[in-house]
Design an enzyme around this catalytic site. Structure first.
Site, PDB file in Angstrom:
ATOM      1  CG  HIS A  25      -2.086   1.071   1.292  1.00  0.00           C
ATOM      2  ND1 HIS A  25      -1.932   2.145   0.886  1.00  0.00           N
ATOM      3  CD2 HIS A  25      -3.443   0.476   1.360  1.00  0.00           C
ATOM      4  CE1 HIS A  25      -3.125   2.960   0.912  1.00  0.00           C
ATOM      5  NE2 HIS A  25      -3.994   2.063   1.138  1.00  0.00           N
ATOM      6  CG  HIS A  70      -5.904   5.959  -0.737  1.00  0.00           C
ATOM      7  ND1 HIS A  70      -5.797   6.576   0.466  1.00  0.00           N
ATOM      8  CD2 HIS A  70      -5.981   4.539  -0.783  1.00  0.00           C
ATOM      9  CE1 HIS A  70      -6.053   5.551   1.288  1.00  0.00           C
ATOM     10  NE2 HIS A  70      -6.195   4.336   0.663  1.00  0.00           N
ATOM     11  CD  GLU A 111      -7.987   1.299  -0.700  1.00  0.00           C
ATOM     12  OE1 GLU A 111      -6.992   1.765  -0.684  1.00  0.00           O
ATOM     13  OE2 GLU A 111      -8.936   1.226   0.229  1.00  0.00           O
ATOM     14  CG  ASP A 141     -11.731   0.028   1.549  1.00  0.00           C
ATOM     15  OD1 ASP A 141     -12.817  -0.252   2.289  1.00  0.00           O
ATOM     16  OD2 ASP A 141     -10.746  -0.043   2.061  1.00  0.00           O
ATOM     17  CG  HIS A 195     -12.945   3.180   1.056  1.00  0.00           C
ATOM     18  ND1 HIS A 195     -11.541   3.169   0.593  1.00  0.00           N
ATOM     19  CD2 HIS A 195     -12.617   3.242   2.563  1.00  0.00           C
ATOM     20  CE1 HIS A 195     -10.492   3.407   1.384  1.00  0.00           C
ATOM     21  NE2 HIS A 195     -11.190   3.469   2.676  1.00  0.00           N
ATOM     22  CG  HIS A 236      -8.503  -2.714   0.971  1.00  0.00           C
ATOM     23  ND1 HIS A 236      -8.157  -1.744   0.789  1.00  0.00           N
ATOM     24  CD2 HIS A 236      -7.425  -3.582   0.927  1.00  0.00           C
ATOM     25  CE1 HIS A 236      -6.885  -1.440   0.418  1.00  0.00           C
ATOM     26  NE2 HIS A 236      -6.354  -2.841   0.684  1.00  0.00           N
ATOM     27  CG  ASP A 287     -11.988   6.097   4.553  1.00  0.00           C
ATOM     28  OD1 ASP A 287     -11.856   4.717   4.995  1.00  0.00           O
ATOM     29  OD2 ASP A 287     -10.841   6.611   3.801  1.00  0.00           O
ATOM     30  CG  HIS A 346     -11.632   1.315   7.681  1.00  0.00           C
ATOM     31  ND1 HIS A 346     -10.270   0.532   7.184  1.00  0.00           N
ATOM     32  CD2 HIS A 346     -11.850   2.188   6.629  1.00  0.00           C
ATOM     33  CE1 HIS A 346     -10.117   1.243   6.030  1.00  0.00           C
ATOM     34  NE2 HIS A 346     -11.013   2.133   5.609  1.00  0.00           N
ATOM     35  CD  GLU A 360      -7.376  -1.456   4.034  1.00  0.00           C
ATOM     36  OE1 GLU A 360      -8.455  -1.202   3.758  1.00  0.00           O
ATOM     37  OE2 GLU A 360      -6.348  -0.757   3.579  1.00  0.00           O
TER      38      GLU A 360
HETATM   39 ZN    ZN Z   1     -10.301   3.664   4.409  1.00  0.00          ZN
HETATM   40 FE    FE Z   2      -8.717   0.474   1.970  1.00  0.00          FE
HETATM   41 FE    FE Z   3      -6.159   2.420   1.179  1.00  0.00          FE
END
Ligand code: ZN
Ligand code: FE
Ligand code: FE
Length: 278
Positions: free
Chosen positions: A67, A107, A142, A176, A179, A211, A224, A226, A256
């Protein structure tokens, strides 16, 4: 085969990450290529990498995901920051060749009031400068929650970037779950519909990694944040449907979630116990 893992600290090197992953019950993992807030990367330790590759083979660790640091912004308003993004990614990709055939996720960036079109232009420009035909790494855009001026908040924006990249076979996408849910894609009530939309707009052949995160916020919140699996607004059932979706079969899936290692081990064990695809 379920490839499940989590984000690990890279501070002790690759062999240490491999061992940690196996201890957690994982067969993939993700790591930052350098401090997520920026700074120089540690020098490559070829002995460590050799030992890791051996260990990974013996222990059935599949494709892993690097990442990029969060500060990397290919479409920043100032040239300095854009150049820093380019240099960082170019250096990361050179280093990735020590671990051939893996994935490098980043990103797309924040356009900071310049507008989405200019942002997309800059991101593609960076990719066209740093990708090269001899590299064995696949670079992943992503999918983003759309916080602030983040680009990649819709499948259309991701597609628009991919369309402008010359070396298309070096590119892929990492989806993700937190996301896309925060971005307004209802993976809770209509996962098949979201998968179809992804296929129609981007193409499922471009999807290379997932993700796995729950979300502290609601559908379309563009936040965003998590959450631990089953403790957020996505919920356990929807996450279980994701890991068992035939369209995602075999892709590396990394957690994550806000966890220490013990929490990750529990989530990995839980998801493995719910996997029914093969
Ligand atoms: Zn995130
Ligand atoms: Fe992610
Ligand atoms: Fe990320």
């Amino acid at each position: 085969m379920l490839y499940i893992g989590c984000h690990l600290s890279s501070s002790k090197g690759f062999l240490a990450m491999g061992k940690e992953a196996v201890k957690l019950g994982a067969n993939t993992f993700q790591f930052f290529t350098r401090n997520p807030r920026g700074g120089a990367a540690k020098p490559i330790d070829e002995e460590d990498i050799k030992a890791y590759l051996e260990f990974a083979k013996e222990n059935g660790i599949g494709t892993i995901v690097a990442h990029a640091p969060y500060v990397l912004n290919a479409c920043a308003a100032t040239e300095d920051i854009r150049n820093f993004a380019k240099e960082t990614m170019a250096d990361d990709l050179k280093r990735m060749e020590y671990l051939p055939g893996n994935l490098y996720n980043f990103h797309p960036g924040s356009h900071v009031k310049q507008g989405v079109d200019i942002g997309i232009e800059y991101i593609a420009e960076m990719l066209n400068e740093v990708l090269n035909k001899d590299m064995s790494t696949t670079v992943l855009l992503e999918t983003m929650a759309g916080k602030g001026s983040e680009i990649g908040r819709s499948f259309e924006e991701i597609r628009a970037i991919l369309d402008k990249v010359e070396l298309k076979d070096k590119m892929g996408v990492c989806l993700d779950t937190c996301h896309v849910f925060d971005g307004g894609y209802d993976i809770v009530n209509d996962l098949d519909g979201v998968v179809k939309e992804f296929d129609d707009i981007i193409g499922l052949d471009k999807l290379k990694a997932i993700h796995i995160n729950d979300s502290k916020n609601t559908l379309g919140s563009h936040k965003d944040r998590h959450e631990k699996i089953a403790e957020g607004n996505i919920g356990a059932e929807a996450i279980i449907n994701v890991i068992n979706h035939p369209a995602f079969r075999g892709l590396p899936m990394n957690l994550e979630t806000p966890n220490e290692l013990e929490g990750y081990a529990k989530e990995i064990a839980f998801l493995k116990s719910k996997y029914t695809l093969d």
